[in-house]
Write an enzyme that holds these catalytic residues in place. Structure first.
Site, mmCIF file in Angstrom:
data_model
loop_
_atom_site.group_PDB
_atom_site.id
_atom_site.type_symbol
_atom_site.label_atom_id
_atom_site.label_comp_id
_atom_site.label_asym_id
_atom_site.label_seq_id
_atom_site.Cartn_x
_atom_site.Cartn_y
_atom_site.Cartn_z
ATOM 1 N N LYS A 11 0.828 -1.206 0.000
ATOM 2 C CA LYS A 11 0.000 0.000 0.000
ATOM 3 C C LYS A 11 0.865 1.260 0.000
ATOM 4 C CE LYS A 11 -3.936 -2.359 2.174
ATOM 5 N NZ LYS A 11 -4.970 -2.308 3.251
ATOM 6 N N TYR B 268 -12.136 -2.512 -4.001
ATOM 7 C CA TYR B 268 -12.677 -2.637 -2.642
ATOM 8 C C TYR B 268 -14.207 -2.551 -2.612
ATOM 9 C CZ TYR B 268 -8.211 -2.530 -0.065
ATOM 10 O OH TYR B 268 -6.988 -2.853 0.486
ATOM 11 N N THR C 262 -5.602 -7.209 10.569
ATOM 12 C CA THR C 262 -5.862 -5.923 9.903
ATOM 13 C C THR C 262 -5.370 -4.751 10.767
ATOM 14 O OG1 THR C 262 -7.851 -6.939 8.987
ATOM 15 C CG2 THR C 262 -7.680 -4.539 8.826
ATOM 16 N N ASN D 221 -2.046 0.051 6.823
ATOM 17 C CA ASN D 221 -1.554 -1.221 7.362
ATOM 18 C C ASN D 221 -0.664 -1.998 6.389
ATOM 19 O OD1 ASN D 221 -3.519 -2.050 5.613
ATOM 20 N ND2 ASN D 221 -4.805 -3.058 7.143
ATOM 21 N N HIS E 197 -1.999 -5.505 1.395
ATOM 22 C CA HIS E 197 -3.234 -6.251 1.176
ATOM 23 C C HIS E 197 -2.884 -7.700 0.853
ATOM 24 C CE1 HIS E 197 -7.128 -7.415 -0.520
ATOM 25 N NE2 HIS E 197 -6.423 -8.012 -1.463
ATOM 26 N N GLU F 240 -9.260 -10.696 -7.751
ATOM 27 C CA GLU F 240 -8.272 -9.617 -7.600
ATOM 28 C C GLU F 240 -7.150 -9.725 -8.628
ATOM 29 O OE1 GLU F 240 -9.181 -8.965 -2.852
ATOM 30 O OE2 GLU F 240 -7.275 -9.872 -3.424
#
Ligand code: UDP
Ligand code: MG
Length: 137
Positions: A9, A49, A91, A112, A115, A126
């Site tokens: 991320k 998402y 998470t 975080n 993914h 995905e």
């Protein structure tokens, strides 16, 4: 053998942790089948998402995921989906086990670090959302 999908991320890229996380994935035995760096558009992030579109954190999550480039990878390995989820940790990094990537690199429940797909169905969705067959070796 299973394939799974991961995104490093924007926080991981900004903080200079991408190399360390990729290195950890290799050390844990994942094989990288595909990899690219992308600046996600809002529609791309919203589609990815979509399952969370009615959650209170959705708009903040989309702003975060589009604030800077991400690195996305298709990974292969034995039981790769569960293995990656365990390696990532909870998470919320405050609840993540010692030794997990989120414990080490995540700032909070939103920022975080990475993914990871949570099932075979989501992994298939995905991977195909972002990668064509030609982009995987
Ligand atoms: N997220 C958040 N607040 C929450 C729950 C999730 O900001 O209360 C963000 C976080 O970046 C998380 C992503 O939304 O990784 C997707 O949530 P999910 O429950 O699918 O967590 P994951 O599968 O990534 O552990
Ligand atoms: Mg999830």
């Amino acid at each position: 053998m299973q394939t799974t999908f991961t995104i490093l991320k924007p926080d991981s890229i900004k903080d200079g942790n991408a190399g360390a996380i990729i290195s950890r994935l290799e050390k844990e035995g994942f094989r990288i089948l595909g990899m690219k760096m992308v600046q996600l558009t809002k529609p791309q992030a919203e589609g990815f998402y979509a399952v969370h579109k009615d959650r209170p954190f959705f708009s903040s999550l989309i702003a975060f995921m589009t604030e800077g480039p991400v690195i996305m990878m298709v990974l292969e390995g034995d039981a790769a989906i569960d293995k990656l989820r365990k390696l990532m940790g909870s998470t919320d990094p405050a609840k993540a086990d010692a030794g997990t990537i989120r414990k080490q690199f995540a700032a909070n429940i939103e920022r975080n670090a990475m993914h990871g797909s949570d099932s075979q169905d989501t992994a298939a969705f995905e991977i195909s959302y972002f990668f064509s067959q030609l982009e995987m070796v």
